[in-house]
Design an enzyme around this catalytic site. Structure first.
Site, short mmCIF file in Angstrom:
data_model
loop_
_atom_site.label_atom_id
_atom_site.label_comp_id
_atom_site.label_asym_id
_atom_site.label_seq_id
_atom_site.Cartn_x
_atom_site.Cartn_y
_atom_site.Cartn_z
N HIS A 54 11.54 -5.27 2.92
CA HIS A 54 10.11 -5.49 2.75
C HIS A 54 9.77 -5.99 1.34
O HIS A 54 8.62 -6.33 1.09
CB HIS A 54 9.39 -4.16 3.03
CG HIS A 54 7.93 -4.27 3.29
ND1 HIS A 54 7.38 -5.11 4.24
CD2 HIS A 54 6.87 -3.63 2.73
CE1 HIS A 54 6.07 -4.97 4.27
NE2 HIS A 54 5.73 -4.09 3.35
N TRP A 55 10.75 -6.01 0.45
CA TRP A 55 10.54 -6.37 -0.95
C TRP A 55 11.20 -7.70 -1.27
O TRP A 55 12.08 -7.79 -2.12
CB TRP A 55 11.12 -5.29 -1.86
CG TRP A 55 10.22 -4.14 -2.13
CD1 TRP A 55 8.88 -4.05 -1.90
CD2 TRP A 55 10.60 -2.89 -2.72
NE1 TRP A 55 8.40 -2.83 -2.28
CE2 TRP A 55 9.43 -2.10 -2.79
CE3 TRP A 55 11.80 -2.38 -3.18
CZ2 TRP A 55 9.43 -0.81 -3.32
CZ3 TRP A 55 11.81 -1.09 -3.70
CH2 TRP A 55 10.65 -0.32 -3.77
N ASN B 272 4.60 -3.81 -7.91
CA ASN B 272 5.02 -4.81 -6.92
C ASN B 272 5.53 -6.10 -7.57
O ASN B 272 6.52 -6.67 -7.12
CB ASN B 272 3.87 -5.16 -6.00
CG ASN B 272 4.04 -4.66 -4.58
OD1 ASN B 272 3.37 -5.12 -3.67
ND2 ASN B 272 4.92 -3.71 -4.36
N ARG C 82 7.57 6.15 -9.28
CA ARG C 82 6.65 6.07 -8.16
C ARG C 82 6.14 7.46 -7.75
O ARG C 82 4.98 7.61 -7.35
CB ARG C 82 7.32 5.37 -6.98
CG ARG C 82 7.56 3.88 -7.18
CD ARG C 82 6.28 3.07 -7.13
NE ARG C 82 5.68 3.08 -5.83
CZ ARG C 82 5.78 2.08 -4.93
NH1 ARG C 82 6.49 1.01 -5.22
NH2 ARG C 82 5.18 2.15 -3.76
N GLY D 81 0.77 -1.23 0.00
CA GLY D 81 0.00 0.00 0.00
C GLY D 81 0.79 1.28 0.00
O GLY D 81 0.25 2.33 0.34
#
Length: 292
Positions: free
Chosen positions: A272-273, A56, A196, A47
């Site tokens: 986190h990726w 993503n 982004r 998010g």
């Protein structure tokens, strides 16, 4: 004949689902060589500002499309999907939209990959519609995790709020946020920041982000999915980057203990990726979990 190169444009689709238009990417066989249905994988993105199914998981699509009918869904309020005001908590609102999309596309059951916010959506979906889920892979998920040792809000969440709440967010704020998602800051390139930033500062994107955030403020208890983890009846693979600064790895342990059929994989040197920083290992792990 060489295999088709999968691009944003040639995989882009839209469908009416749950009273709104959802945008998604699709690739992979619809039917197996013997006429049986090919397993389906639906991927639900995180998010952060400027997030979408493609941002993503676009890099993972060729691997999964070789083995599964694969959908990367722009959740409501994100990407090129409609951005209505949710009429309930966001996880439930988005889960219902995904079920409506499955109905529209004739998909009875699917495997799910849910990253961060998408992990919360996938968790709510399996809680409310267990018969529509085969297996569930959660990657640094929201809602189902509960930080036992890390302070809240985490570094990543603070940087997300700084960008989202600023009336005129900057590229430097975007770079700072994206860097919290990665263990190796080198993957946060100027091109990624620009891409982004452009997506996140679009007026419609900002409206969608505000509406998503307001739903959590309006129904805060509904986001505490960890309280219902014991009801998850499908096999679950919890995956985490050891250096995750958004949803730290200690958040995995309550879910691991309470979900009846859960296992945990931790990627070292990874934030986190995981789907990007540990792409090959992530792809192999997910494929093995879904097929066996």
């Amino acid at each position: 004949m060489s295999a088709q190169v999968l691009t944003y444009e040639n995989t882009s689709r839209t469908a009416k689902a749950g009273g709104m238009t959802l945008h998604y990417h699709e690739a992979g066989p619809v039917d197996g060589p013997d006429g049986s249905g090919t397993p389906v994988v639906i991927m639900l993105h995180g998010g952060g500002p400027g997030a979408s199914g493609w941002s993503n998981f676009g890099g993972n699509l060729p691997h999964f499309a070789a083995r599964f009918r694969t959908l990367l869904v722009d959740q409501p309020c994100y990407g090129r999907s409609d951005k209505p005001e949710p009429d309930r908590d966001y996880f439930g609102f988005s889960a219902n939209a995904v079920i409506a999309l499955m109905d529209e596309l004739g998909i009875e059951r699917a495997n799910f990959i849910g990253n961060s916010l998408g992990g919360g959506t996938a968790t709510r979906l399996v809680l409310d519609h267990p018969g529509r889920v085969d297996k569930l892979l959660l990657m640094g998920p929201g809602g189902i995790s509960l930080n036992l040792f890390s302070a809240d809000p985490t570094e990543g969440i603070k940087r997300l709020f700084e960008f989202s709440l600023d009336p005129e967010p900057t590229r430097e704020q975007m770079r700072t946020f994206l860097t919290t998602l990665a263990h190796d800051p080198a993957i946060v390139t100027d091109a990624l920041v620009e891409e982004r930033y452009a997506q996140a500062t679009d007026p419609e994107a900002r409206l969608g982000n505000a509406r998503m955030g307001a739903s959590f403020a309006k129904w805060p208890e509904a986001a505490m999915l960890w309280r219902e983890a014991h009801r998850i009846s499908r096999p679950v693979l919890l995956t985490w980057g050891r250096e995750d600064r958004v949803n730290p790895v200690d958040g995995a342990f309550l879910a691991l203990k309470t979900i009846p059929d859960a296992r945990l994989h931790v990627f070292p040197h990874c934030g986190h990726w995981a789907q990007t920083e540990a792409a090959d290992e992530f792809n192999r792990l997910a494929t093995d979990f879904f097929l066996h």
